[in-house]
Design a protein around this motif. Structure first.
Motif, short mmCIF file in Angstrom:
data_model
loop_
_atom_site.label_atom_id
_atom_site.label_comp_id
_atom_site.label_asym_id
_atom_site.label_seq_id
_atom_site.Cartn_x
_atom_site.Cartn_y
_atom_site.Cartn_z
N TYR A 273 -11.44 14.96 11.53
CA TYR A 273 -11.67 15.89 10.43
C TYR A 273 -12.32 17.18 10.91
O TYR A 273 -11.86 18.28 10.62
CB TYR A 273 -12.54 15.22 9.36
N ILE A 274 -13.42 17.04 11.67
CA ILE A 274 -14.18 18.24 12.02
C ILE A 274 -13.41 19.12 13.02
O ILE A 274 -13.53 20.34 13.00
CB ILE A 274 -15.58 17.85 12.54
N LEU A 275 -12.60 18.50 13.87
CA LEU A 275 -11.75 19.30 14.76
C LEU A 275 -10.79 20.17 13.96
O LEU A 275 -10.54 21.34 14.31
CB LEU A 275 -10.95 18.39 15.69
N SER A 276 -10.25 19.61 12.89
CA SER A 276 -9.28 20.36 12.07
C SER A 276 -9.91 21.58 11.41
O SER A 276 -9.20 22.49 11.00
CB SER A 276 -8.67 19.45 11.01
N GLN A 277 -11.26 21.60 11.32
CA GLN A 277 -11.95 22.71 10.68
C GLN A 277 -12.41 23.78 11.66
O GLN A 277 -12.99 24.79 11.24
CB GLN A 277 -13.16 22.17 9.91
N HIS A 278 -12.12 23.59 12.95
CA HIS A 278 -12.57 24.54 13.97
C HIS A 278 -11.42 24.83 14.94
O HIS A 278 -11.33 24.22 16.02
CB HIS A 278 -13.79 23.98 14.71
N PRO A 279 -10.54 25.74 14.57
CA PRO A 279 -9.31 25.98 15.35
C PRO A 279 -9.56 26.36 16.80
O PRO A 279 -8.80 25.94 17.69
CB PRO A 279 -8.63 27.12 14.59
N THR A 280 -10.60 27.14 17.10
CA THR A 280 -10.84 27.56 18.48
C THR A 280 -11.22 26.36 19.34
O THR A 280 -10.73 26.19 20.47
CB THR A 280 -11.96 28.61 18.52
N ILE A 281 -12.09 25.51 18.82
CA ILE A 281 -12.49 24.31 19.55
C ILE A 281 -11.31 23.35 19.67
O ILE A 281 -11.08 22.75 20.73
CB ILE A 281 -13.68 23.63 18.85
N GLU A 282 -10.53 23.24 18.60
CA GLU A 282 -9.36 22.37 18.63
C GLU A 282 -8.36 22.83 19.69
O GLU A 282 -7.79 22.01 20.43
CB GLU A 282 -8.70 22.36 17.26
N ALA A 283 -8.16 24.15 19.80
CA ALA A 283 -7.23 24.68 20.80
C ALA A 283 -7.71 24.36 22.22
O ALA A 283 -6.90 24.01 23.10
CB ALA A 283 -7.08 26.19 20.62
N LYS A 284 -9.01 24.47 22.46
CA LYS A 284 -9.55 24.13 23.79
C LYS A 284 -9.38 22.64 24.08
O LYS A 284 -9.06 22.24 25.20
CB LYS A 284 -11.02 24.54 23.86
N PHE A 285 -9.57 21.83 23.06
CA PHE A 285 -9.39 20.39 23.18
C PHE A 285 -7.92 20.07 23.51
O PHE A 285 -7.63 19.29 24.43
CB PHE A 285 -9.82 19.73 21.87
N PHE A 286 -6.99 20.68 22.79
CA PHE A 286 -5.57 20.47 23.06
C PHE A 286 -5.21 20.90 24.48
O PHE A 286 -4.44 20.23 25.17
CB PHE A 286 -4.70 21.25 22.06
N ALA A 287 -5.77 22.02 24.92
CA ALA A 287 -5.46 22.55 26.25
C ALA A 287 -5.88 21.56 27.33
O ALA A 287 -5.16 21.35 28.32
CB ALA A 287 -6.13 23.90 26.46
N GLU A 288 -7.06 20.94 27.17
CA GLU A 288 -7.49 19.96 28.16
C GLU A 288 -6.57 18.75 28.17
O GLU A 288 -6.18 18.26 29.24
CB GLU A 288 -8.92 19.50 27.86
N VAL A 289 -6.20 18.26 27.01
CA VAL A 289 -5.31 17.10 26.94
C VAL A 289 -3.97 17.42 27.60
O VAL A 289 -3.42 16.61 28.37
CB VAL A 289 -5.11 16.66 25.47
N ASP A 290 -3.43 18.61 27.32
CA ASP A 290 -2.14 18.99 27.91
C ASP A 290 -2.24 19.09 29.43
O ASP A 290 -1.33 18.65 30.15
CB ASP A 290 -1.68 20.33 27.33
N GLU A 291 -3.33 19.67 29.91
CA GLU A 291 -3.47 19.86 31.35
C GLU A 291 -3.68 18.53 32.08
O GLU A 291 -3.08 18.28 33.13
CB GLU A 291 -4.66 20.78 31.63
#
Length: 449
Positions: A273-291
């Motif tokens: 839930y809280i990730l969905s409310q913070h796009p910048t943090i979510e994008a950094k999280f996605f980038a780590e998972v992808d890498e």
């Protein structure tokens, strides 16, 4: 020469009402009331909630209770009495003193990091099955999805290859048991008053006992080198070389069925839930998972490289700690490091929800900021400014498993999907047995492809 006791700090707190003290305010809004008290009255707050009660809001005092003088601060009778053990079993959760220490030492090797990491495949297979049911645009009850996932994972972790046939019955029984525990602890009516949930609970426990007892007897009769948790518990030995009785194993399994899933399910729900409310943090999280992962299935070996994911989880558990309150009882009079004297028989509240929002240790405490959990930031804080899993001799024995499961689940979801909050909802934390969203959380699935 002045009496040093005259200069010793004294705990202050709200006056409350005649006879009932602070109980009405506490019952009406537990989180708000305790938070306001901490902000107003300092590090040690005296409350009138039944027995003399002290809310500790100082990391050194909390460490004293949990680590430095734990023998003086036992669990409440609600957990350790005959009634408490009837509800929760006579296992690690409810044992006290030397009995607890002996049981803990015997079980600890079962929960070593390498052993827990051997269960990572069960976790990733479980989340894969869940994600296979998700589709673009689908609306989800997030809590139900996460609870269902971690329930299935803990059953398979405990029972291994024998879990599938009994899975539906066990999942239903475990859920009913949780509902009954909440009924007992939060209902205004005594436990002995007849109720539908009481009848369902008795049926559920009969189901759990039948399945677990059968599994124990099967493994006793046909020993194998299976690595499920039940088999590991059966092979575990005390210092004198003896093993647990069937009843002891049963009690530990029941404890793990309940404590092994609910807190993880709540952590996953709040973090998503809280990730969905913070796009910048979510994008950094996605980038780590992808890498780190690309499209391959994550494993325990990936955990050290999913550092930001771990920081996101830690910050989520700061704001929404699934275990939101520990209660301890003072056996003898004691003086805390802050100087406040705690009388014998006092009730001690260690409230993670309040402590984790202390502005002295977490500036701008309501802001979601995973950078609070860099190695440097953690070293700059007192140890018990943050304690989602407790501490000392009673620290959660499954802490590493919980963190591993949550990280692998979050990373697996992020590989394929982005979750967006369905508009028009009121998201409010409700402090029950765990901290849960009072009205649930509905999310919409979006494919990251």
């Amino acid at each position: 020469m002045s009496d040093s006791s005259q200069t010793r700090p004294i705990a202050r707190g709200p006056a409350g009402y005649p006879l009932v003290g602070n109980l009405p305010e506490f019952l009406y809004d537990k989180l708000g009331f305790l938070s306001r008290c901490a902000a107003t009255y300092g590090d040690v707050i005296k409350l009138r909630i039944g027995e003399p009660t002290f809310l500790l809001n100082n990391p050194d005092d909390i460490k004293h209770v949990l680590v430095l003088n734990p023998d003086n601060y036992g669990k409440s009778l609600r957990m350790t009495s005959v009634r408490g053990k009837k509800l929760s079993g006579a296992g690690l959760l409810t044992s006290v003193g030397p009995e607890h220490l002996r049981q803990r030492r015997m079980m600890q090797p079962v929960f070593y990091r390498k052993t827990m990491e051997s269960f990572s495949r069960i976790i990733t297979e479980g989340v894969g099955e869940m994600l296979a049911r998700w589709a673009e645009g689908m609306e989800l009850d997030l809590g139900c999805e996460m609870m269902g996932l971690v329930q299935r994972n803990i059953v398979k972790t405990l029972l291994g290859a024998h879990a599938d046939d009994d899975m539906p019955a066990l999942l239903d029984a475990i859920t009913i048991r949780r509902l009954y525990m909440e009924h007992v602890f939060f209902s205004p009516f005594p436990e002995w008053v007849p109720s539908r949930i009481g009848w369902r609970y008795r049926q559920a426990m009969q189901c759990i006992d039948t399945i677990v007892t059968r599994a124990i007897r099967t493994r006793r009769a046909h020993p194998t080198d299976a690595r499920d948790l039940l088999s590991l518990l059966l092979r575990a030995k005390y210092d004198d070389g003896t093993a647990m009785t069937d009843q002891q194993v049963r009690d530990e399994v029941v404890t793990l069925f309940v404590s092994g899933y609910e807190t993880v399910g709540e952590a996953l729900t709040w973090t998503s839930y809280i990730l969905s409310q913070h796009p910048t943090i979510e994008a950094k999280f996605f980038a780590e998972v992808d890498e780190v992962l690309g499209s391959r299935t994550p494993s325990a070996d990936d955990l050290p490289r999913l550092g930001y994911c771990g920081m996101v989880l830690a910050e989520s558990m700061r704001l929404y700690p699934p275990t939101w309150l520990f209660v301890r009882m003072a056996q003898e009079v004691d003086t805390l490091p802050s100087g406040v004297t705690i009388p014998a028989g006092s009730k001690i509240y260690l409230c993670q929800y309040v402590m984790h929002r202390h502005p002295r240790y977490f500036p701008d405490p309501e802001r979601f900021d995973p950078e609070r959990f860099t190695d440097t930031a953690k070293k700059e804080r007192p140890q018990f400014a943050y304690f989602p899993f407790g501490g000392g001799a009673r620290v959660c024995i499954g802490e590493h498993f919980a963190k591993m499961e949550a990280t692998l689940v979050l990373a697996s979801i992020a590989q394929r999907f982005k979750l967006s909050l369905v508009q028009g909802q009121t998201i409010v934390p409700e402090p029950k047995m765990t901290l849960r969203p009072k009205y649930g959380i509905r999310m919409r699935v979006q494919s990251r492809d």
